[in-house]
Design a protein around this motif. Structure first.
Motif, PDB file in Angstrom:
ATOM      1  N   ASP A  31       0.816  -1.214   0.000  1.00 58.00           N
ATOM      2  CA  ASP A  31       0.000   0.000   0.000  1.00 58.00           C
ATOM      3  C   ASP A  31       0.850   1.264   0.000  1.00 58.00           C
ATOM      4  OD1 ASP A  31      -2.287  -1.500  -0.022  1.00 58.00           O
ATOM      5  OD2 ASP A  31      -2.689  -1.318   2.124  1.00 58.00           O
ATOM      6  N   ALA A  32       2.117   1.159   0.402  1.00 60.92           N
ATOM      7  CA  ALA A  32       2.993   2.324   0.432  1.00 60.92           C
ATOM      8  C   ALA A  32       3.567   2.667  -0.938  1.00 60.92           C
ATOM      9  CB  ALA A  32       4.137   2.093   1.421  1.00 60.92           C
ATOM     10  N   LEU A  33       3.374   1.779  -1.939  1.00 60.66           N
ATOM     11  CA  LEU A  33       3.919   2.042  -3.265  1.00 60.66           C
ATOM     12  C   LEU A  33       3.177   3.201  -3.929  1.00 60.66           C
ATOM     13  CD1 LEU A  33       4.363  -1.593  -4.634  1.00 60.66           C
ATOM     14  CD2 LEU A  33       6.139  -0.056  -3.774  1.00 60.66           C
ATOM     15  N   PRO A  34       3.896   4.038  -4.708  1.00 63.90           N
ATOM     16  CA  PRO A  34       3.253   5.183  -5.370  1.00 63.90           C
ATOM     17  C   PRO A  34       2.121   4.781  -6.307  1.00 63.90           C
ATOM     18  CG  PRO A  34       5.644   5.410  -5.421  1.00 63.90           C
ATOM     19  CD  PRO A  34       5.350   4.030  -4.908  1.00 63.90           C
ATOM     20  N   GLU A  35       2.267   3.630  -6.973  1.00 63.37           N
ATOM     21  CA  GLU A  35       1.232   3.218  -7.916  1.00 63.37           C
ATOM     22  C   GLU A  35       0.030   2.582  -7.220  1.00 63.37           C
ATOM     23  OE1 GLU A  35       4.408  -0.084  -7.990  1.00 63.37           O
ATOM     24  OE2 GLU A  35       4.290   2.092  -7.752  1.00 63.37           O
ATOM     25  N   ARG A  36       0.108   2.441  -5.900  1.00 58.42           N
ATOM     26  CA  ARG A  36      -1.028   1.907  -5.155  1.00 58.42           C
ATOM     27  C   ARG A  36      -1.620   3.037  -4.300  1.00 58.42           C
ATOM     28  NH1 ARG A  36      -1.371  -4.279  -5.018  1.00 58.42           N
ATOM     29  NH2 ARG A  36       0.239  -4.884  -6.515  1.00 58.42           N
ATOM     30  N   GLU A  37      -1.770   2.837  -3.025  1.00 58.10           N
ATOM     31  CA  GLU A  37      -2.403   3.856  -2.191  1.00 58.10           C
ATOM     32  C   GLU A  37      -1.437   4.951  -1.749  1.00 58.10           C
ATOM     33  OE1 GLU A  37      -4.608   2.154   1.016  1.00 58.10           O
ATOM     34  OE2 GLU A  37      -5.455   0.556  -0.224  1.00 58.10           O
ATOM     35  N   PHE A  38      -0.123   4.675  -1.876  1.00 53.42           N
ATOM     36  CA  PHE A  38       0.915   5.637  -1.473  1.00 53.42           C
ATOM     37  C   PHE A  38       0.725   6.058  -0.011  1.00 53.42           C
ATOM     38  CE2 PHE A  38       3.515   9.575  -2.814  1.00 53.42           C
ATOM     39  CZ  PHE A  38       4.690   8.877  -2.612  1.00 53.42           C
ATOM     40  N   THR A  39       0.357   5.077   0.812  1.00 54.66           N
ATOM     41  CA  THR A  39       0.107   5.326   2.233  1.00 54.66           C
ATOM     42  C   THR A  39       1.219   4.677   3.052  1.00 54.66           C
ATOM     43  OG1 THR A  39      -2.275   5.286   1.849  1.00 54.66           O
ATOM     44  CG2 THR A  39      -1.519   5.047   4.129  1.00 54.66           C
ATOM     45  N   PRO A  40       2.059   5.442   3.721  1.00 52.50           N
ATOM     46  CA  PRO A  40       3.142   4.843   4.493  1.00 52.50           C
ATOM     47  C   PRO A  40       2.630   4.086   5.711  1.00 52.50           C
ATOM     48  CG  PRO A  40       3.014   7.185   4.932  1.00 52.50           C
ATOM     49  CD  PRO A  40       2.040   6.912   3.821  1.00 52.50           C
ATOM     50  N   ILE A  41       3.379   3.099   6.138  1.00 54.38           N
ATOM     51  CA  ILE A  41       3.065   2.390   7.369  1.00 54.38           C
ATOM     52  C   ILE A  41       3.344   3.330   8.534  1.00 54.38           C
ATOM     53  CG2 ILE A  41       3.595   0.381   8.798  1.00 54.38           C
ATOM     54  CD1 ILE A  41       4.576  -1.023   6.269  1.00 54.38           C
ATOM     55  N   PRO A  42       2.406   3.551   9.423  1.00 56.07           N
ATOM     56  CA  PRO A  42       2.646   4.480  10.526  1.00 56.07           C
ATOM     57  C   PRO A  42       3.715   3.967  11.484  1.00 56.07           C
ATOM     58  CG  PRO A  42       0.602   3.276  10.878  1.00 56.07           C
ATOM     59  CD  PRO A  42       1.063   2.940   9.487  1.00 56.07           C
ATOM     60  N   GLY A  43       4.396   4.902  12.145  1.00 55.99           N
ATOM     61  CA  GLY A  43       5.385   4.526  13.144  1.00 55.99           C
ATOM     62  C   GLY A  43       6.685   4.039  12.539  1.00 55.99           C
ATOM     63  N   LEU A  44       7.539   3.512  13.391  1.00 57.03           N
ATOM     64  CA  LEU A  44       8.865   3.037  12.999  1.00 57.03           C
ATOM     65  C   LEU A  44       9.066   1.603  13.470  1.00 57.03           C
ATOM     66  CD1 LEU A  44      10.985   6.178  13.985  1.00 57.03           C
ATOM     67  CD2 LEU A  44      10.327   5.481  11.670  1.00 57.03           C
ATOM     68  N   PRO A  45       9.933   0.852  12.792  1.00 52.94           N
ATOM     69  CA  PRO A  45      10.231  -0.506  13.269  1.00 52.94           C
ATOM     70  C   PRO A  45      10.839  -0.450  14.668  1.00 52.94           C
ATOM     71  CG  PRO A  45      11.075  -0.157  11.052  1.00 52.94           C
ATOM     72  CD  PRO A  45      10.656   1.177  11.558  1.00 52.94           C
ATOM     73  N   PRO A  46      10.618  -1.478  15.466  1.00 49.76           N
ATOM     74  CA  PRO A  46      11.164  -1.488  16.826  1.00 49.76           C
ATOM     75  C   PRO A  46      12.673  -1.718  16.829  1.00 49.76           C
ATOM     76  CG  PRO A  46      10.161  -3.589  16.345  1.00 49.76           C
ATOM     77  CD  PRO A  46       9.879  -2.711  15.159  1.00 49.76           C
ATOM     78  N   GLU A  47      13.327  -1.288  17.896  1.00 47.51           N
ATOM     79  CA  GLU A  47      14.730  -1.627  18.089  1.00 47.51           C
ATOM     80  C   GLU A  47      14.838  -3.120  18.377  1.00 47.51           C
ATOM     81  OE1 GLU A  47      17.400   0.221  17.829  1.00 47.51           O
ATOM     82  OE2 GLU A  47      16.371   2.122  17.422  1.00 47.51           O
ATOM     83  N   LEU A  48      15.778  -3.779  17.714  1.00 46.89           N
ATOM     84  CA  LEU A  48      15.924  -5.220  17.911  1.00 46.89           C
ATOM     85  C   LEU A  48      16.308  -5.564  19.349  1.00 46.89           C
ATOM     86  CD1 LEU A  48      17.705  -6.237  14.591  1.00 46.89           C
ATOM     87  CD2 LEU A  48      15.300  -6.546  15.192  1.00 46.89           C
TER      88      LEU A  48
END
Length: 329
Positions: free
Chosen positions: A267-284
């Motif tokens: 969904d984050a791709l420009p040719e799709r919804e161009f909607t980023p995933i909210p937040g950030l990945p967690p620290e490992l």
């Protein structure tokens, strides 16, 4: 070709602590197949590739198994097959003399670090031809130029040194080096970095040709367009774990991935919804007790406080496509 089971890579830190960069990764890779391993930066994709080739730093330790099926000798297709080899248990001598370049080729993520700075690209290609093949000396120059052409490296730059190359040219030089050994398994770690779309497509097509000759490719990439062009299956990695493995046709063109994170990548791709995933990945080093994606997931529930085990190739308590799911395709 390759069977990986429960691969875990931990890095020892100061004070006696350790952090897992890859946790319990399992997947299979067949001849004539390309598996694309995708996910955000820092999720553990490149660490996994380094573990398979014994290229982890001294403070890392890997456990699990990674069995490479027996392969005919590279010098002749009629050579006897070798017995299966556990890459994680192999010693450095075996990896250096038998595996790297001959059985497993590598397109590195940082090509500048793998190119000798005081030798031209041509001389490095010819030396690799000499080391990995039985090509007669008089034919090595032509073999080196053929490898460069396969990787779309311009002939006019063959006599340049690595510091004279742009990032994209260095990437293509590294790809040419990886293709020379004609290894049964190719690990391509971000092989399209720094390339324009035309060269991305050409690189993907060359990887596809590599599989069409009976070999296998593990493509590590964040470029979903490249993955769509070449992959047979897609494995999605998040916070060190493979959370979904699915056929590429389903991932890109069919009902779509089932894990909410995988669906978010598309969904984050420009040719799709161009909607980023909210937040950030967690620290490992500070992962939540349950599902690592829960803090960013629109489908989170109390069940997500417990880490989900993979079911039907997806590790999620609330995957898309379940009975009663309004998004079920």
């Amino acid at each position: 070709m390759l069977s990986v089971r429960d691969l875990t890579v931990r890095f020892r830190l100061r004070g006696g602590r350790s952090v897992a960069a890859v946790s319990d990764a399992s997947f299979d890779l067949a001849p004539r197949e390309c598996l694309a391993l995708v996910g955000e930066s820092g999720c553990g994709k490149s660490v996994l590739a380094s573990a398979l080739l014994g290229l982890l730093p001294a403070n890392a330790e890997a456990r699990g198994t990674a069995r490479l099926a027996g392969a005919a000798g590279t010098a002749s297709p009629d050579a006897p097959a070798r017995p299966a080899l556990d890459l994680l248990a192999a010693d450095e001598r075996t990896l250096a003399r038998t595996v790297r370049g001959r059985l497993v080729g590598l397109v590195p993520q940082s090509p500048a670090a793998h190119l000798t700075p005081v030798r031209t690209v041509r001389s490095q290609l010819e030396e690799t031809v000499r080391a990995l093949t039985d090509t007669p000396r008089r034919e090595r120059r032509a073999a080196a130029e053929a490898a460069a052409e396969r990787a779309a490296f311009p002939a006019g730059h063959l006599d340049r040194y690595p510091h004279e190359l742009s990032g994209g040219l260095a990437q293509r030089a590294a790809t040419a080096l990886a293709l020379i050994g004609d290894a049964p398994l190719l690990l391509a770690d971000e092989p399209t970095t720094g390339l324009d779309r035309e060269l991305v497509d050409r690189t993907a097509d060359e990887l596809r040709r590599h599989t069409d000759t009976g070999k296998a490719v593990l493509l590590i990439t964040h470029d979903l367009a490249a993955a769509r062009r070449v992959a047979d299956r897609v494995a999605v990695m998040y916070a060190g774990r493979i959370v979904e493995t699915t056929p590429a046709a389903r991932f890109f063109d069919g009902p779509g991935p089932r894990h909410p994170y995988a669906r978010g990548l598309l969904d984050a791709l420009p040719e799709r919804e161009f909607t980023p995933i909210p937040g950030l990945p967690p620290e490992l080093s500070n992962l939540p007790e349950g599902c690592a994606f829960a803090p960013r997931c629109p489908r989170v529930s109390a069940a997500c406080a417990v880490r989900p085990e993979p079911r039907s190739q997806v590790a999620c308590h609330h995957p898309h496509g379940e009975p009663g799911d309004p998004d079920r395709a």
